[in-house]
Design a protein around this motif. Sequence first.
Motif, short mmCIF file in Angstrom:
data_model
loop_
_atom_site.label_atom_id
_atom_site.label_comp_id
_atom_site.label_asym_id
_atom_site.label_seq_id
_atom_site.Cartn_x
_atom_site.Cartn_y
_atom_site.Cartn_z
N VAL A 1 0.84 -1.19 0.00
CA VAL A 1 0.00 0.00 0.00
C VAL A 1 0.88 1.25 0.00
O VAL A 1 2.04 1.22 0.42
CB VAL A 1 -0.97 0.05 1.20
CG1 VAL A 1 -1.96 -1.10 1.15
CG2 VAL A 1 -0.20 0.06 2.51
N ALA A 2 0.30 2.34 -0.46
CA ALA A 2 0.99 3.63 -0.45
C ALA A 2 -0.05 4.73 -0.56
O ALA A 2 -1.22 4.48 -0.94
CB ALA A 2 1.99 3.74 -1.59
N ARG B 1 0.83 -7.68 -10.09
CA ARG B 1 2.14 -7.92 -9.48
C ARG B 1 3.19 -7.02 -10.12
O ARG B 1 3.29 -6.96 -11.35
CB ARG B 1 2.55 -9.39 -9.63
CG ARG B 1 1.60 -10.34 -8.90
CD ARG B 1 2.14 -11.75 -8.84
NE ARG B 1 1.19 -12.63 -8.15
CZ ARG B 1 1.54 -13.66 -7.38
NH1 ARG B 1 2.83 -13.94 -7.20
NH2 ARG B 1 0.62 -14.40 -6.82
N LEU B 2 3.93 -6.35 -9.28
CA LEU B 2 4.97 -5.43 -9.75
C LEU B 2 6.26 -5.69 -9.00
O LEU B 2 6.25 -6.16 -7.85
CB LEU B 2 4.53 -3.98 -9.55
CG LEU B 2 3.30 -3.53 -10.35
CD1 LEU B 2 2.81 -2.18 -9.87
CD2 LEU B 2 3.62 -3.50 -11.84
N ASP B 3 7.37 -5.33 -9.62
CA ASP B 3 8.67 -5.59 -9.02
C ASP B 3 8.96 -4.72 -7.82
O ASP B 3 9.66 -5.15 -6.89
CB ASP B 3 9.78 -5.38 -10.06
CG ASP B 3 9.79 -6.46 -11.13
OD1 ASP B 3 9.32 -7.58 -10.85
OD2 ASP B 3 10.26 -6.17 -12.25
N SER B 4 8.43 -3.48 -7.81
CA SER B 4 8.82 -2.54 -6.77
C SER B 4 7.91 -1.32 -6.80
O SER B 4 7.20 -1.09 -7.79
CB SER B 4 10.26 -2.08 -7.01
OG SER B 4 10.34 -1.35 -8.24
N PRO B 5 7.94 -0.49 -5.74
CA PRO B 5 7.22 0.79 -5.80
C PRO B 5 7.69 1.66 -6.96
O PRO B 5 6.89 2.41 -7.54
CB PRO B 5 7.54 1.43 -4.45
CG PRO B 5 7.83 0.28 -3.54
CD PRO B 5 8.51 -0.73 -4.40
N GLU B 6 8.97 1.57 -7.29
CA GLU B 6 9.49 2.36 -8.40
C GLU B 6 8.84 1.96 -9.73
O GLU B 6 8.59 2.80 -10.60
CB GLU B 6 11.01 2.21 -8.49
CG GLU B 6 11.78 2.87 -7.37
CD GLU B 6 11.66 2.14 -6.03
OE1 GLU B 6 11.37 0.90 -6.04
OE2 GLU B 6 11.83 2.78 -4.99
N LEU C 1 5.79 0.75 -10.02
CA LEU C 1 4.45 1.33 -9.97
C LEU C 1 4.50 2.81 -10.34
O LEU C 1 3.71 3.29 -11.16
CB LEU C 1 3.85 1.15 -8.58
CG LEU C 1 2.53 1.89 -8.32
CD1 LEU C 1 1.42 1.35 -9.22
CD2 LEU C 1 2.14 1.80 -6.85
N LYS C 2 5.42 3.53 -9.73
CA LYS C 2 5.54 4.96 -9.99
C LYS C 2 5.78 5.23 -11.47
O LYS C 2 5.19 6.17 -12.05
CB LYS C 2 6.68 5.55 -9.15
CG LYS C 2 6.90 7.03 -9.36
CD LYS C 2 8.03 7.54 -8.47
CE LYS C 2 8.34 9.00 -8.75
NZ LYS C 2 9.42 9.52 -7.88
N ALA C 3 6.61 4.43 -12.11
CA ALA C 3 6.89 4.62 -13.53
C ALA C 3 5.63 4.43 -14.38
O ALA C 3 5.38 5.20 -15.32
CB ALA C 3 7.99 3.65 -13.97
N LEU C 4 4.83 3.42 -14.06
CA LEU C 4 3.58 3.20 -14.79
C LEU C 4 2.61 4.35 -14.58
O LEU C 4 1.97 4.84 -15.52
CB LEU C 4 2.93 1.88 -14.37
CG LEU C 4 3.56 0.60 -14.88
CD1 LEU C 4 2.87 -0.62 -14.27
CD2 LEU C 4 3.50 0.54 -16.41
N LEU C 5 2.46 4.78 -13.32
CA LEU C 5 1.55 5.89 -13.01
C LEU C 5 1.96 7.14 -13.78
O LEU C 5 1.11 7.82 -14.37
CB LEU C 5 1.56 6.17 -11.51
CG LEU C 5 0.94 5.10 -10.60
CD1 LEU C 5 1.26 5.39 -9.14
CD2 LEU C 5 -0.58 5.03 -10.80
N VAL D 1 4.51 11.26 -6.59
CA VAL D 1 5.23 10.96 -5.35
C VAL D 1 4.47 9.88 -4.61
O VAL D 1 3.26 10.00 -4.39
CB VAL D 1 5.37 12.21 -4.45
CG1 VAL D 1 6.02 11.83 -3.12
CG2 VAL D 1 6.20 13.29 -5.15
N LEU D 2 5.16 8.81 -4.24
CA LEU D 2 4.57 7.74 -3.44
C LEU D 2 5.10 7.84 -2.01
O LEU D 2 6.32 7.94 -1.81
CB LEU D 2 4.91 6.37 -4.01
CG LEU D 2 4.38 6.02 -5.40
CD1 LEU D 2 4.78 4.61 -5.77
CD2 LEU D 2 2.87 6.18 -5.47
#
Length: 280
Positions: A70-71, A101-106, A108-112, A127-128
């Motif tokens: 979560v974030a 499923r994602l590798d990392s918060p980074e 996710l941030k890139a997709l967003l 910003v997460l």
Amino acid sequence: MTNTADLADLSPLGKTSAYRTDYAPELLFPIPRQGKRDELGLHGTLPFFGVDIWNAYELSWLNQRGKPQVAIARFTVPADSPNIIESKSFKLYLNSFNQTRLDSPEALKALLQKDLSAGFGANVHVVLTLPDAFSTIAMGELEGTLLDRLDVEIDNYRPAPELLKANHDELPVEETLVSHLLKSNCLVTGQPDWASVQIHYCGPQIDQESLLKYLIGFRDHNEFHEQCVERIFTDILRQCAPQQLAVYARYTRRGGLDINPWRSNFSSAQRPPNLRGARQ
């Protein structure tokens, strides 16, 4: 120009929606800003600059082992982007990460950032804030002289810019005014949107009673958050002629999202802090 009927037909607002839980960027529903700006007579160079600050409190995804993450996310959108994103579609898009499923918060941030920049038509800053930093998120209220203290009689609940007046016979003033009584309604569904608004200006002193009556006049008005703030800014600029003007609204969240538009016309204005109010 997309009208209200077109929006009602095309957007997911007010409709039963299947909540996708797999990544689906196609759910985002952009709406051109220019249609509403045409109504305000805004063509060519805008009389303001600014941002829309979105906060998402319901954001989750899975790591590669299937464990939920979560974030809290903040998205900063430039006011000169060609589009806004309809908020329910934004929520449906965020929900599409729930079982992704994602590798990392980074990752996710890139997709967003990629998807939202494409939807808004301009670079969106993402910003997460992860759970170990939740305690760093501050709260605070808008500062300024409270208009709501005034005992005014109201008989109009539609925007009436002709109510606005300023004293052009005295020396200019610089002041910040605040009201918690801003309410408008969704352009498509008519559902209520609640906000606090801060107006900072330098110029002929604005009559506070007329300003409060004007702001309360949005109570039966149907428009998206960003459009309401631009209408307030434009009406005050035209009716009261301040040399400097900034308008900032903090809207309460719906579906885990809040939208906080800020518009200003002077270069020394600092972007307002993203402080969550008590009602948010």
